[in-house]
Design a protein around this motif. Structure first.
Motif, mmCIF file in Angstrom:
data_model
loop_
_atom_site.group_PDB
_atom_site.id
_atom_site.type_symbol
_atom_site.label_atom_id
_atom_site.label_comp_id
_atom_site.label_asym_id
_atom_site.label_seq_id
_atom_site.Cartn_x
_atom_site.Cartn_y
_atom_site.Cartn_z
ATOM 1 N N PRO A 163 0.829 -1.209 0.000
ATOM 2 C CA PRO A 163 0.000 0.000 0.000
ATOM 3 C C PRO A 163 0.863 1.260 0.000
ATOM 4 C CG PRO A 163 -0.763 -1.577 1.645
ATOM 5 C CD PRO A 163 0.568 -2.063 1.163
ATOM 6 N N GLY A 164 0.316 2.334 -0.531
ATOM 7 C CA GLY A 164 1.050 3.584 -0.590
ATOM 8 C C GLY A 164 1.406 4.128 0.785
ATOM 9 N N GLY A 165 0.620 3.753 1.804
ATOM 10 C CA GLY A 165 0.878 4.243 3.150
ATOM 11 C C GLY A 165 1.851 3.415 3.949
ATOM 12 N N ALA A 166 2.427 2.373 3.340
ATOM 13 C CA ALA A 166 3.373 1.518 4.070
ATOM 14 C C ALA A 166 4.665 2.269 4.343
ATOM 15 C CB ALA A 166 3.661 0.258 3.264
ATOM 16 N N TYR A 175 3.742 -3.090 7.648
ATOM 17 C CA TYR A 175 2.440 -2.442 7.540
ATOM 18 C C TYR A 175 1.398 -3.528 7.796
ATOM 19 C CZ TYR A 175 -1.323 0.527 5.690
ATOM 20 O OH TYR A 175 -2.458 1.277 5.550
ATOM 21 N N VAL A 176 0.648 -3.387 8.872
ATOM 22 C CA VAL A 176 -0.273 -4.434 9.314
ATOM 23 C C VAL A 176 -1.700 -3.896 9.267
ATOM 24 C CG1 VAL A 176 -0.827 -6.075 11.142
ATOM 25 C CG2 VAL A 176 1.529 -5.264 10.874
ATOM 26 N N VAL A 177 -2.553 -4.546 8.482
ATOM 27 C CA VAL A 177 -3.959 -4.166 8.370
ATOM 28 C C VAL A 177 -4.799 -5.254 9.023
ATOM 29 C CG1 VAL A 177 -5.861 -3.594 6.818
ATOM 30 C CG2 VAL A 177 -3.525 -2.911 6.226
ATOM 31 N N SER A 178 -5.560 -4.880 10.056
ATOM 32 C CA SER A 178 -6.413 -5.819 10.783
ATOM 33 C C SER A 178 -7.864 -5.406 10.583
ATOM 34 C CB SER A 178 -6.066 -5.811 12.282
ATOM 35 O OG SER A 178 -4.709 -6.130 12.493
ATOM 36 N N VAL A 218 -8.841 7.680 11.439
ATOM 37 C CA VAL A 218 -8.619 8.030 10.030
ATOM 38 C C VAL A 218 -9.802 7.517 9.211
ATOM 39 C CG1 VAL A 218 -6.094 8.025 10.124
ATOM 40 C CG2 VAL A 218 -7.312 5.899 9.627
ATOM 41 N N GLY A 219 -10.017 8.134 8.077
ATOM 42 C CA GLY A 219 -11.042 7.651 7.166
ATOM 43 C C GLY A 219 -12.420 7.639 7.795
ATOM 44 N N ASP A 220 -13.207 6.644 7.421
ATOM 45 C CA ASP A 220 -14.579 6.520 7.885
ATOM 46 C C ASP A 220 -14.683 5.396 8.905
ATOM 47 O OD1 ASP A 220 -17.300 6.728 8.175
ATOM 48 O OD2 ASP A 220 -17.795 5.760 6.267
ATOM 49 N N GLY A 221 -14.272 5.673 10.146
ATOM 50 C CA GLY A 221 -14.401 4.684 11.203
ATOM 51 C C GLY A 221 -13.219 3.766 11.380
ATOM 52 N N ASP A 222 -12.049 4.151 10.871
ATOM 53 C CA ASP A 222 -10.833 3.349 11.038
ATOM 54 C C ASP A 222 -9.921 4.030 12.053
ATOM 55 O OD1 ASP A 222 -11.925 1.802 9.019
ATOM 56 O OD2 ASP A 222 -10.727 2.765 7.445
ATOM 57 N N TRP A 223 -8.811 3.317 12.386
ATOM 58 C CA TRP A 223 -7.864 3.845 13.371
ATOM 59 C C TRP A 223 -6.463 3.393 12.988
ATOM 60 C CZ3 TRP A 223 -10.385 6.693 17.199
ATOM 61 C CH2 TRP A 223 -9.565 7.284 18.176
ATOM 62 N N THR A 224 -5.478 4.267 13.189
ATOM 63 C CA THR A 224 -4.110 3.915 12.830
ATOM 64 C C THR A 224 -3.139 4.359 13.912
ATOM 65 O OG1 THR A 224 -2.441 4.030 11.062
ATOM 66 C CG2 THR A 224 -3.615 6.059 11.589
ATOM 67 N N VAL A 225 -1.975 3.680 13.958
ATOM 68 C CA VAL A 225 -0.930 4.042 14.907
ATOM 69 C C VAL A 225 0.413 3.626 14.326
ATOM 70 C CG1 VAL A 225 -1.115 1.854 16.173
ATOM 71 C CG2 VAL A 225 -0.149 3.864 17.310
ATOM 72 N N ASP A 226 1.439 4.448 14.548
ATOM 73 C CA ASP A 226 2.811 4.122 14.171
ATOM 74 C C ASP A 226 3.587 3.747 15.420
ATOM 75 O OD1 ASP A 226 2.237 4.684 11.577
ATOM 76 O OD2 ASP A 226 3.596 6.391 11.380
ATOM 77 N N ARG A 282 3.574 0.169 11.185
ATOM 78 C CA ARG A 282 2.355 0.974 11.008
ATOM 79 C C ARG A 282 1.150 0.036 11.037
ATOM 80 N NH1 ARG A 282 3.253 5.184 6.745
ATOM 81 N NH2 ARG A 282 4.272 6.082 8.588
ATOM 82 N N ARG A 283 0.227 0.305 11.956
ATOM 83 C CA ARG A 283 -0.940 -0.546 12.146
ATOM 84 C C ARG A 283 -2.208 0.206 11.735
ATOM 85 N NH1 ARG A 283 0.123 -4.451 16.257
ATOM 86 N NH2 ARG A 283 -1.965 -5.238 15.763
ATOM 87 N N LEU A 284 -3.032 -0.429 10.935
ATOM 88 C CA LEU A 284 -4.327 0.110 10.548
ATOM 89 C C LEU A 284 -5.395 -0.885 10.972
ATOM 90 C CD1 LEU A 284 -6.097 2.201 9.004
ATOM 91 C CD2 LEU A 284 -5.764 0.785 6.960
#
Length: 231
Positions: free
Chosen positions: A48-51, A57-60, A207-215, A175-177
């Motif tokens: 992903p571009g945000g990695a 980069y971990v998407v759960s 971030v976005g519509d109901g998501d959450w992220t942390v570095d 980076r966790r999403l």
């Protein structure tokens, strides 16, 4: 029995022994790809571009059934030959949670490791082919807190991904999403080894519509996440 039949029987015995031996070797713990064909081709989605430039980069994604579908992209400064993994419950209850159907692939789609299950016991996964960029996917089962929520429609997700370590992991960024079928209300971080009395600390941002992220980096790079989600 004639001499010819005796010879034929001896050959048959040898063939059976060879076949059984090959089957035993194919299912041994030394087979890094587990039950999947080594080197088989599949799909590895592009990074992903945000990695982050280096790290994970971990998407759960938390499903309505409480299971968590996890995708991870890894970029390391040197080829990775093995991964150290475990699926750990915050209360350290053995066997309480597991990650299912783990596939590890290079970015060209080659399968380099597979595990049916990674539970609360530590595992070392040796890759068929070292690579500096990897993609892996799995599903966390047992992640949802079994306790009844004090607010209807809200749940606590206690395990959002496996603990993953490899050589040079500490030099990058994780980076966790976290996404969900509903809304992620907040995240909390918990440092491994902090003990059962430690309190998770709020971390990350919406971030976005109901998501959450942390570095995560430095001493926090291995932090485990908890999420509160709303239907």
């Amino acid at each position: 029995m004639t001499r010819g039949l005796k010879a034929l029987a001896a050959v048959a015995v040898v063939v059976v022994v060879v076949v059984l031996g090959a089957r035993a070797l194919s299912t041994s713990d030394d087979d890094p790809a587990g039950s999947s064909p080594p080197g088989s081709r599949g799909t590895a989605p592009p990074r992903p571009g945000g990695a982050p430039a280096e790290g994970m980069y971990v998407v759960s994604d938390v499903g309505s059934d409480g299971q968590v579908a996890v995708e991870t992209w890894v970029r390391a400064p040197h080829p990775i030959s093995e991964l150290e993994v475990t699926t750990t419950d915050p209360d350290l209850r053995p066997g309480s949670v597991e990650s299912l159907d783990l596939d590890v692939r290079t970015m060209d789609g080659a399968l380099v490791a597979h595990r049916e299950s990674v539970g609360t016991d530590h595992q070392t996964i040796r890759l068929q082919e070292p690579a500096s960029e990897l993609y892996f996917s799995y599903t966390v089962d047992g992640a949802l807190d079994s306790a009844t929520s004090t607010v209807p429609g809200r749940s606590l997700v206690r395990v959002l991904a496996m603990d993953v370590d490899y050589e040079d992991a500490a030099t990058g960024v994780v980076r966790r999403l976290v996404t969900a079928s509903g809304t992620v209300l907040n995240l909390a971080c918990l440092r491994p080894g902090s003990g059962l009395e430690a309190s998770p600390r709020p971390c990350g941002r919406a971030v976005g519509d109901g998501d959450w992220t942390v570095d995560l980096s430095g001493p926090d790079i291995g932090d485990r996440l908890l999420a509160q989600v709303e239907d």
